[in-house]
Design a protein around this motif. Structure first.
Motif, short mmCIF file in Angstrom:
data_model
loop_
_atom_site.label_atom_id
_atom_site.label_comp_id
_atom_site.label_asym_id
_atom_site.label_seq_id
_atom_site.Cartn_x
_atom_site.Cartn_y
_atom_site.Cartn_z
N LEU A 85 0.75 -1.17 -0.02
CA LEU A 85 -0.03 -0.03 0.09
C LEU A 85 0.79 1.40 0.11
CD1 LEU A 85 -2.60 -1.17 2.65
CD2 LEU A 85 -3.13 -0.85 0.32
N LEU A 130 -3.73 7.70 4.65
CA LEU A 130 -4.76 6.84 4.16
C LEU A 130 -4.12 5.18 3.91
CD1 LEU A 130 -7.70 6.63 2.66
CD2 LEU A 130 -6.33 6.83 0.67
N PRO A 131 -3.04 5.09 3.39
CA PRO A 131 -2.61 3.68 3.23
C PRO A 131 -2.72 2.96 4.76
CG PRO A 131 -1.05 5.04 2.07
CD PRO A 131 -2.02 5.86 2.80
N ILE A 178 -6.23 2.23 5.46
CA ILE A 178 -6.63 1.00 4.64
C ILE A 178 -5.94 -0.36 5.32
CG2 ILE A 178 -6.34 -0.24 2.43
CD1 ILE A 178 -6.42 2.51 1.31
N PHE A 226 -12.41 12.90 8.38
CA PHE A 226 -12.00 11.24 8.73
C PHE A 226 -13.05 10.39 7.95
CE2 PHE A 226 -9.01 12.81 12.40
CZ PHE A 226 -8.14 12.72 11.57
N THR A 250 -14.60 10.70 5.45
CA THR A 250 -14.60 10.68 4.10
C THR A 250 -13.58 9.46 3.70
OG1 THR A 250 -15.33 12.85 3.69
CG2 THR A 250 -13.98 11.83 1.97
N ASN A 251 -12.42 9.72 4.66
CA ASN A 251 -11.30 8.62 4.62
C ASN A 251 -11.94 7.31 4.42
OD1 ASN A 251 -8.46 9.57 4.32
ND2 ASN A 251 -9.42 11.32 5.44
N LEU A 268 -14.84 6.22 4.13
CA LEU A 268 -15.97 5.85 2.88
C LEU A 268 -14.64 5.67 1.69
CD1 LEU A 268 -18.28 8.82 2.68
CD2 LEU A 268 -18.83 6.28 3.39
N SER A 269 -13.51 6.36 1.52
CA SER A 269 -12.51 5.99 0.61
C SER A 269 -11.85 4.73 0.74
CB SER A 269 -11.87 7.26 0.22
OG SER A 269 -10.48 7.03 0.99
N SER A 309 -14.35 2.07 -0.34
CA SER A 309 -14.34 1.84 -2.02
C SER A 309 -13.00 1.26 -2.25
CB SER A 309 -14.24 3.28 -2.42
OG SER A 309 -14.04 3.61 -3.60
N PHE A 310 -11.79 1.57 -1.87
CA PHE A 310 -10.80 0.99 -2.18
C PHE A 310 -10.73 -0.49 -2.10
CE2 PHE A 310 -6.26 -0.43 -1.27
CZ PHE A 310 -5.65 0.12 -2.67
N ALA A 365 -3.92 -2.58 -7.56
CA ALA A 365 -4.02 -1.98 -6.60
C ALA A 365 -3.12 -2.51 -5.52
CB ALA A 365 -5.38 -2.06 -6.05
N LEU A 366 -2.45 -3.53 -5.31
CA LEU A 366 -1.54 -3.98 -4.44
C LEU A 366 -0.07 -4.09 -5.12
CD1 LEU A 366 -3.68 -6.61 -2.36
CD2 LEU A 366 -3.36 -4.28 -1.92
N TRP A 392 -7.92 19.53 3.41
CA TRP A 392 -7.93 18.36 3.34
C TRP A 392 -7.05 17.78 2.52
CZ3 TRP A 392 -13.46 15.58 2.87
CH2 TRP A 392 -14.21 16.21 3.88
N ALA A 396 -4.17 11.45 -0.79
CA ALA A 396 -3.13 10.54 -1.09
C ALA A 396 -2.67 10.69 -2.53
CB ALA A 396 -3.53 9.06 -0.51
N ARG A 433 -2.31 4.48 -6.99
CA ARG A 433 -3.36 3.53 -6.75
C ARG A 433 -4.46 4.11 -5.99
NH1 ARG A 433 -0.37 -0.50 -4.70
NH2 ARG A 433 1.65 0.49 -4.62
N TYR A 434 -4.49 5.36 -5.36
CA TYR A 434 -5.11 6.11 -4.78
C TYR A 434 -5.98 7.06 -5.53
CZ TYR A 434 -3.06 3.58 -0.82
OH TYR A 434 -2.34 2.70 -0.09
N LEU A 461 -9.97 7.76 -5.75
CA LEU A 461 -10.67 7.75 -4.56
C LEU A 461 -10.92 9.49 -4.29
CD1 LEU A 461 -8.64 5.43 -2.06
CD2 LEU A 461 -10.86 5.18 -3.43
N LEU A 504 -14.13 11.81 -4.03
CA LEU A 504 -14.50 11.64 -2.66
C LEU A 504 -14.22 13.04 -1.71
CD1 LEU A 504 -14.30 7.98 -1.55
CD2 LEU A 504 -16.55 9.26 -1.91
N TYR A 505 -13.21 13.49 -2.09
CA TYR A 505 -12.38 14.46 -1.28
C TYR A 505 -12.79 15.76 -1.68
CZ TYR A 505 -9.71 10.78 1.18
OH TYR A 505 -9.60 9.64 1.94
#
Lengths: 454, 204
Positions: A130, A194-195, A198, A232, A234-235, A237-238, A241-242, A250-251, B89, B92, B96-97, B100, B103-104
């Motif tokens: 990530l 964010l990582p 997640i 936070f 929103t984070n 939610l994201s 979604s991720f 993605a990985l 705000w 990232a 890979r992000y 997203l 949303l922000y």
């Protein structure tokens, strides 16, 4: 409004009790009537996510305006009005909880998908997948953030659930800032935050995460889902979604490697779920004879292999976290959830509250914990860690059934995050959230309604 | 490194717009503007450093500051006694992000797109964000393009003119900053503030 910040409003004194007190006042009779009739009429309608949310939000808005205009709150501070709004949200949503939480088939389906995906991915994901830099990797301390998030199903009020998310984010944020100070790195930002969020979410895998997020979004008072709380949230939610869309790319994994990992995670999970079922049935026996083995030798050896490989990840394996989640869910369903915790007098204490006389009690509690823990560990076929474990490893050895564990975690939290005051305040606040079945509203109210003045 | 130093802003960048010392107490009756500012840009371009510089550079003792890892807020008093609460705000920046980000920035009033003047890749990434914002952001979002790390002149790979041209073509405000030396940091936020203020006045 400055007090729109969840963090500051959570320090309002006696939010919940204050609300109940005010509602018992004779002059609040119309409010009580309005609240009750809202709940009754709401429950009579067929579920519809959007309409439900709009109805509740409108009701909150109208009631808050009516509170503000009523003599009962004449001369009250913003903070007091704030706290009555929180009380209203908690009362109403606790009453509506079973009707609105995870009641839509699509929410339930999303919950299952998300949960399964996290259960699989948590088996093989690494922080590097990530983009979490080595300096900021700290899996032991991240457990603290996981625990905060896992509490989300212990509460019914949207605000209390939101606070679990905020606490989780705060722990991560503080750990990152501390790590950057210690290593002379630049101040961390979302590239780092964010990582980790997640990663922590995948490892915590709280059941019904999607439903929890939808519930907060629909029923948290909208005027209060702002600023830091909104960020936070929103984070989160994201993060959802991720995770929903996670694939090899993605990985940063090779397609075949990813598939192979998913396959073996699936195999592992199906083996473990068998053994964890046996485990719950056999709990009682283990208490008395830790050596008794009711598992088939096949699943047993699988367990040994799994746990033998990685002692330090004991509580990250699905069987343990599933058990813990199961326990938390059962707690939530019990009407007497608060009763359970009442037997653990130190659960909400802070170090400063304790006296020398408490030491004996604490020690006894500790011994019981150790005994139960050792029995459970034996039962699961895990090697028993020696008492000379470092603090870090001790944290890993939490067992699902102990409701008293948070006390220990609280102490760790202080050490590791330097966030003592804030987080523990939330915890105390949150602890109020268990709802008495009936709050003692006066029942003499007749039909009629409050006309919300504005 | 650059922004982690706690040395206060030496004030080079401060011009007339923001007046942190005005009056001291924020009058609740005064007009308040709330601005949500979202930061976009590749990882490593110094997004978080820029805002940290800004927040640390404000000396108003009455302002309420929140400094988290990725969320910062700062209340600033303008000369006309308007106060603006900036919520910043961060997003990232890793590839890979990227999906997203909407949303922000969905509800943001200001978007600051940052690149690193020593990295052409980060400049193309910035252009990607601008296009995304034009497609999915709010139509009246205020956009700024920021070339950071301006102190690293000898390593520069993106000419100033490229930044100016691109910004002009897309109706953006452009500035080069150095989070390390604090150059232009305040100008950046001032413009954001002024534009916000202007919009607010048009509304009211």
């Amino acid at each position: 409004m400055e007090n729109s910040d969840v963090f500051s409003s959570s320090t309002a004194p006696l939010t919940w009790h204050d609300f109940l007190e005010r509602m018992r006042h004779p002059s609040a009779v119309d409010f009580v009537k309005a609240i009750k009739s809202f709940i009754v009429s709401f429950l009579n309608n067929a579920p519809d996510a959007e309409r439900d949310s709009a109805a509740v939000q409108e009701f909150f808005g109208n009631m808050e305006a009516a509170f503000r205009a009523h003599s009962l709150w004449a001369g009250s501070s913003e903070e007091e009005l704030e706290s009555v709004g929180e009380g209203l949200e908690k009362y109403v949503m606790t009453k509506l909880f079973t009707r609105v939480f995870a009641s839509m088939p699509e929410d339930v389906k999303a919950d299952e998908q998300l949960h399964e995906k996290m259960a699989l991915i948590q088996q093989f994901i690494r922080p590097e997948n990530l983009d979490i830099k080595l300096t900021f990797q700290n899996e032991t301390s991240w457990l603290l953030a996981q625990k905060e998030l896992q509490k989300i199903n212990m509460y019914k009020a949207p605000r209390d659930k939101l606070v679990c998310i905020l606490n989780c984010c705060k722990v991560i944020s503080n750990l990152l800032i501390n790590a950057s100070l210690a290593s002379n790195e630049d101040h961390p930002g979302a590239d780092e935050f964010l990582p980790v969020l997640i990663y922590v979410t995948i490892k915590a895998n709280p059941p019904q995460l999607h439903s929890n997020l939808s519930y907060i979004q629909r029923f948290r008072r909208q005027t209060h889902l702002v600023a830091e709380a909104a960020y936070f949230f929103t984070n989160m939610l994201s993060v959802e979604s991720f995770i929903m869309n996670i694939d090899a790319k993605a990985l940063s994994m090779d397609e075949t490697e990813f598939e192979k990992n998913m396959e073996s995670a699936r195999a592992l999970l199906s083996g473990l779920s068998k053994s964890s079922d046996t485990q719950t049935q056999a709990d009682q026996k283990f208490e008395h004879d830790p050596n008794v083995s009711v598992e088939s030798s096949e699943t047993k050896s699988k367990n040994d292999e799994q746990y033998g490989k990685n002692q330090s990840s004991i509580n990250k394996t699905p069987s343990i976290s599933d058990l813990e989640n199961k326990g938390a869910n059962m707690l939530l369903k019990e009407n007497e959830a608060s009763q359970v915790f009442r037997d653990f007098p130190f659960l909400y204490s802070q170090a400063g509250d304790l006296t020398v006389g408490d030491v004996e009690d604490l020690l006894n509690n500790y011994k019981q914990l150790v005994f139960k823990y050792v029995s459970l560990t034996k039962g699961l076929g895990v090697k028993i860690p020696s008492p000379s474990l470092s603090k870090a490893q001790c944290q890993n050895s939490e067992q699902p059934e102990f409701a008293k564990e948070p006390e220990m975690r609280e102490a760790h939290l202080t050490d590791n995050t330097g966030n003592y005051g804030e987080v523990s305040v939330f915890r105390l606040e949150n602890s109020e959230s268990k709802m008495p079945e009936e709050v003692g509203f006066q029942s003499q109210c007749e039909e009629g309604n409050v006309s919300p003045e504005r | 490194m650059g922004c982690s130093s706690s040395v206060p802003d030496r004030g080079t960048g401060r011009a007339g717009g923001i007046n942190p010392d005005s009056g001291g107490v924020i009058d609740a009756k005064n007009l308040r503007v709330k601005g949500e500012l979202v930061l976009l840009g590749d990882s490593g371009v110094g997004k978080s450093c820029i805002v940290l510089r800004f927040v640390r550079g404000q000396f108003d003792p009455t302002s309420k500051v929140t400094v988290g890892a990725s969320f910062l807020s700062q209340t600033v008093a303008l000369q006309d006694s308007t106060t603006v609460k900036f919520e910043i705000w961060d997003t990232a920046g890793q590839e890979r992000y990227a999906a997203l980000a909407p949303l922000y920035y969905r509800g943001a009033a200001v978007a600051v797109v940052v690149y690193d003047i020593t990295s052409p890749e980060s400049f193309s990434k910035a252009q990607y964000w601008v296009k995304e914002l034009q497609k999915h952001g709010s139509p009246d979002i205020v956009m700024a393009l920021v070339g950071n790390k301006a102190d690293l002149q000898e390593k520069r790979e993106v000419p100033v003119q490229d930044g100016i041209d691109y910004a002009e073509k897309n109706g953006m405000f452009f500035i080069e900053t150095s989070a390390k030396t604090a150059d232009n940091i305040n100008q950046l936020f001032e413009v954001g503030l002024e534009k916000l203020n202007l919009i607010k006045r048009l509304w009211t």
